[in-house]
Design a protein around this motif. Structure first.
Motif, PDB file in Angstrom:
ATOM      1  N   LEU A 186       0.831  -1.210   0.000  1.00  0.00           N
ATOM      2  CA  LEU A 186       0.000   0.000   0.000  1.00  0.00           C
ATOM      3  C   LEU A 186       0.863   1.257   0.000  1.00  0.00           C
ATOM      4  N   ALA A 187       1.990   1.222   0.736  1.00  0.00           N
ATOM      5  CA  ALA A 187       2.840   2.405   0.823  1.00  0.00           C
ATOM      6  C   ALA A 187       3.517   2.704  -0.512  1.00  0.00           C
ATOM      7  N   LEU A 188       3.574   1.705  -1.398  1.00  0.00           N
ATOM      8  CA  LEU A 188       4.125   1.960  -2.734  1.00  0.00           C
ATOM      9  C   LEU A 188       3.065   2.556  -3.653  1.00  0.00           C
ATOM     10  N   GLY A 189       1.859   2.719  -3.126  1.00  0.00           N
ATOM     11  CA  GLY A 189       0.792   3.262  -3.949  1.00  0.00           C
ATOM     12  C   GLY A 189       0.014   2.177  -4.670  1.00  0.00           C
ATOM     13  N   ALA A 190      -0.139   1.027  -4.018  1.00  0.00           N
ATOM     14  CA  ALA A 190      -0.942  -0.030  -4.622  1.00  0.00           C
ATOM     15  C   ALA A 190      -2.410   0.198  -4.289  1.00  0.00           C
ATOM     16  N   THR A 191      -3.286  -0.079  -5.247  1.00  0.00           N
ATOM     17  CA  THR A 191      -4.715  -0.094  -4.943  1.00  0.00           C
ATOM     18  C   THR A 191      -5.003  -1.375  -4.185  1.00  0.00           C
ATOM     19  N   ASN A 197       1.118  10.370   4.612  1.00  0.00           N
ATOM     20  CA  ASN A 197       0.820   9.738   3.319  1.00  0.00           C
ATOM     21  C   ASN A 197      -0.460   8.907   3.386  1.00  0.00           C
ATOM     22  N   ARG A 208       0.214   8.124  -1.838  1.00  0.00           N
ATOM     23  CA  ARG A 208       1.277   7.188  -1.432  1.00  0.00           C
ATOM     24  C   ARG A 208       2.301   6.982  -2.539  1.00  0.00           C
ATOM     25  N   ARG A 209       1.905   7.225  -3.782  1.00  0.00           N
ATOM     26  CA  ARG A 209       2.906   7.143  -4.852  1.00  0.00           C
ATOM     27  C   ARG A 209       3.826   8.343  -4.814  1.00  0.00           C
ATOM     28  N   VAL A 249      -4.225   6.554  -3.024  1.00  0.00           N
ATOM     29  CA  VAL A 249      -3.232   5.779  -3.772  1.00  0.00           C
ATOM     30  C   VAL A 249      -2.217   6.732  -4.425  1.00  0.00           C
TER      31      VAL A 249
END
Lengths: 335, 258
Positions: free
Chosen positions: A221-226, B51, B84-85, B81
C-alpha cells in the motif's frame, strides 16, 4: 542465511556458558514430560505412515491375482466383465469420467473459492466476516447424500435447459456434442462436485489469506498499490502454497466422492459408443465400486474392483506429489 | 523533486479515540526532520497521516489540513493511492516481499505504475540500489529472494524499493530499531546522502540518532495515558538538544523521564 557484510540480525546467539545453543534432538531434556510427549508424537506419526503403507499393500495384494487373469488390457479396455473363467475388464471409462468430472469441479471451485476467500478476508466489512465465514464452513458440513438429493430433485431439472442450450451453441466442439443423455452427465456431476468442494477451498484459502502479515500489505500500500494491486502483490503470493494445498484436498475429495455421484450418475449401457462429450454419462471409480459392492462374490471378481480402487489411490497420490513439487520449487521465496 | 509539507491544526482519530491533537508544523524540503518522544505520544500515528497510511487501520481519520506544496492531501478529489505514490514510506521492520527476488522487490512499485520496459526497469533498479548503497552487495544475485538478505540489507532494499518510484517525500518509521549498530550506521549514512534529493521525515526512539541525522527535530508528548499526543515544539536540532524552549523537552532530552 548468507550475508555479504558479515553482519546479520538473525545470527544465533551463543547459548549459556558459551556452549552451542540447544537445537533439535539435543534440546530434549530427558525429563518425563518430554519423553512422554515425544514418544506419543512419534508413535502417532509411525501409525499414520504404517496405515498408508498397509492400505497400499492390501490393494496390491488383492488386485494382482485378478489382474493376472485379466484377458483384456486393464488400462485401455472399456469392457467390464470380471469374474468367470475368462475375466475381461479395463478402467479407461472410469478413469475418464472421474478425471473429467473432477477437473470440471476444480476449474469452477478453485477460482470461485479463492474469490470468496479474498472477499471474506480483504473486502467484506468487519461485522460480516465472521458470520459469512461460518456460513461457508457450514456448507462443508452438509452430508454428501444431501447434495445428492438436492442435485437430483432441484438442480437436475434446472440444469436441463442449460445443457440443451450448450449442446445447441457449442455442440460442434467434441467436448459438448449432444449424446441424448440428460441428468447425470459428466458436466452435471462436475458442477455438483464443485459446490461440494467449494467450502474446502474457501475455508483453507481464507485461513492463509487472513494470515498475510500486515507488514507485507502495508509495504504494498505504501508503494501506492490499490486494494487489488495490494492483493496481487502481497496476499496472493503469500497464500499461494495454501491455495495449492486447498485445491489438492478438494481434488482428493472430488476424485473419491462416492454417495452423491453414485446417486446422480447415469451409467452407460453395455457397448455404448465412445464419445469425448461432457454430456455423456459413465461411472466413476468410486460409484462403480459402490454400485457393485453386492457382487463381491468371488475373490477374482472382487480383485478387479480393488484394482480399480488401486488406480484411484495412485491417482490421488500423483496429484498430491505434483502439488508438493510445485510448492517446494518456490520454497526459497516463501520463507 | 523534493517538496515542502505544511500541516495545520491536525487531529487524528481512531474511531472515537483522539490519538493526536492540534499539530501544526512545516517540513522543509531537502532536509531531515526527526520526530522524537515517548512511546504512545502519537509520532508514528502522525507520520502515517502524511501519506494517508493511517487509513489502512479501520476507523482512522483526520481533521485539519496537510499541504504538499500547493496540493491538499485530504482534498475530496485526492486519491490516497496517488498520495502514497508521491510520498514513500519505510517501516520499522524491513518488509521486502518474501515471494519476490531482489530485482522484483525494487521493481514492484514501478510495475504498479505500469512500467513494463525491461531496459527502463533495469536502469531504475540499478540506480535505486546504488542510491540505497546496496548495489555492490547484491548486483551478482538480483534474482535471489530479497528475504535472504541480512536485516540491514533488507532495510536498504526497502529504501531502494521506496525511492525507485521517485517520491517527493520519504517517511521513515523507526527504520533502524530492528537493526544492529553497524547496519544502523549504514542507514544513517544513506539518509545523509538521500536528503540532497528528498524531503525526509524520520521517527526515532534513539535521541543520538535524531541528533546525528536530522536538521530539525520535533518533540511529541502526551499528558497521560489515554490523552491525545501533542507536538510540544519543533526547531533546529541543535536548538532542541542544547537549549529547548520547553521544560518538558529538556526533561526528555536529558533523560529525566521517558
Amino acid at each position: 542465511m548468507s550475508t555479504v557484510t558479515g553482519v546479520s540480525a538473525t545470527d544465533d546467539p551463543p547459548g549459556p556458558d558459551g556452549r552451542t545453543p540447544l537445537r533439535g534432538v539435543s534440546a530434549s531434556t530427558g525429563r518425563l514430560g518430554d519423553r512422554l510427549f515425544g514418544g506419543a508424537a512419534t508413535v502417532s506419526g509411525v501409525i499414520v505412515i504404517a496405515t498408508v503403507t498397509l492400505i497400499a499393500v492390501f490393494l496390491i495384494v488383492q488386485a494382482v491375482p485378478a489382474l493376472r487373469d485379466n484377458q483384456a488390457s486393464f488400462f485401455t479396455s472399456r469392457e467390464w466383465a470380471p469374474g468367470g473363467d475368462t475375466p475381461r475388464f479395463g478402467i479407461v471409462e472410469f478413469l475418464w469420467t472421474t478425471v473429467a468430472a473432477s477437473t470440471m469441479a476444480m476449474i469452477i471451485a478453485v477460482p470461485f473459492g479463492v474469490a470468496v476467500a479474498l472477499f471474506l478476508t480483504q473486502y467484506a466489512p468487519l461485522w460480516m466476516r465472521g458470520p459469512a465465514a461460518a456460513l461457508v464452513d457450514l456448507l462443508a458440513a452438509v452430508p454428501s447424500i444431501v447434495y445428492g438429493l438436492w442435485g437430483l430433485i432441484t438442480f437436475a431439472p434446472f440444469f436441463k435447459p442449460i445443457q440443451g442450450w450448450l449442446e445447441n451453441t457449442l455442440g460442434w466442439i467434441p467436448l459438448f456434442s449432444p449424446t441424448g443423455i440428460s441428468g447425470g452427465t459428466i458436466l452435471f456431476i462436475g458442477l455438483v462436485l464443485s459446490i461440494m468442494v467449494l467450502p474446502i477451498v474457501t475455508a483453507l484459502s481464507r485461513e492463509v489469506f487472513a494470515q498475510t502479515p500486515l507488514a507485507h500489505k502495508e509495504g504494498a500500500l505504501a508503494l501506492g498499490a490499490t486494494r487489488w494491486e495490494m492483493i496481487r502483490t502481497a496476499v496472493l503470493p503469500f497464500g499461494r502454497p495454501g491455495v495449492i494445498s486447498a485445491a489438492m484436498l478438494a481434488l482428493g475429495r472430488a476424485l473419491g466422492e462416492t454417495i452423491a455421484v453414485t446417486f446422480l450418475v447415469s451409467s452407460l449401457p453395455d457397448g455404448a459408443a465412445w464419445t469425448w462429450s461432457l454430456f455423456n454419462g459413465g461411472e466413476t471409480f468410486a460409484s462403480k465400486i459402490a454400485n457393485n459392492a453386492a457382487e463381491f462374490s468371488n475373490p477374482n471378481k472382487t480383485g478387479a474392483y480393488i484394482a480399480a480402487g488401486l488406480v484411484l489411490f495412485v491417482l490421488t497420490f500423483i496429484v498430491n506429489s505434483i502439488a508438493r513439487i510445485v510448492i517446494e520449487r518456490r520454497k526459497a521465496f516463501t520463507e | 523533486m523534493a517538496k515542502r509539507i505544511d500541516v495545520s491544526d491536525l487531529n487524528v482519530y481512531y474511531g472515537a479515540f483522539k490519538a493526536v491533537e492540534g499539530v501544526s508544523m512545516t517540513v522543509e524540503p531537502r532536509s531531515v526532520t526527526a520526530f522524537i518522544g515517548p512511546s504512545g505520544c502519537g509520532k508514528s500515528t502522525f507520520l502515517r497521516t502524511l501519506n494517508r497510511m493511517h487509513e489502512v487501520i479501520p476507523g482512522g481519520r483526520v481533521e485539519g489540513k496537510v499541504m504538499l506544496d500547493d496540493q491538499d492531501l485530504y482534498a475530496p478529489s485526492m486519491d490516497p493511492v496517488m498520495v502514497r505514490r508521491t510520498i514513500g514510506m519505510v517501516f520499522q521492520r524491513p518488509n521486502p516481499f518474501p515471494t519476490m527476488s531482489i530485482y522484483d522487490n525494487v521493481a514492484a512499485g514501478l510495475r504498479l505504475n505500469g512500467v513494463r520496459n525491461k531496459k527502463t526497469l533495469d536502469g531504475i533498479v540499478e540506480q535505486s540500489l546504488k542510491g540505497a548503497n546496496l548495489w555492490n552487495e547484491v548486483k551478482d544475485r538480483l534474482s535471489k529472494p530479497g528475504a535472504g538478505l541480512s536485516g540491514g540489507q533488507q532495510q536498504r532494499l526497502c529504501i531502494a524499493r521506496a525511492i525507485a518510484v521517485q517520491p517527493q517525500v520519504l517517511l521513515m518509521d523507526e527504520p533502524c530499531s530492528a537493526l544492529d549498530p553497524i547496519s544502523t550506521l549504514a542507514i544513517e549514512d544513506l539518509i545523509n546522502e538521500l536528503k540532497s534529493d528528498y524531503t525526509i521525515v524520520i521517527v526515532t526512539h534513539n535521541m543520538q540518532q535524531a541528533a546525528r541525522v536530522s536538521d530539525r527535530t520535533a518533540f511529541f508528548n502526551l499528558k497521560a495515558t489515554g490523552e491525545p499526543g501533542r507536538l510540544i515544539e519543533i526547531d533546529e536540532t541543535t536548538k532542541i538538544f542544547n537549549n529547548p524552549n520547553e521544560q518538558s523537552t529538556e526533561d526528555y532530552i536529558s533523560g529525566r523521564f521517558g
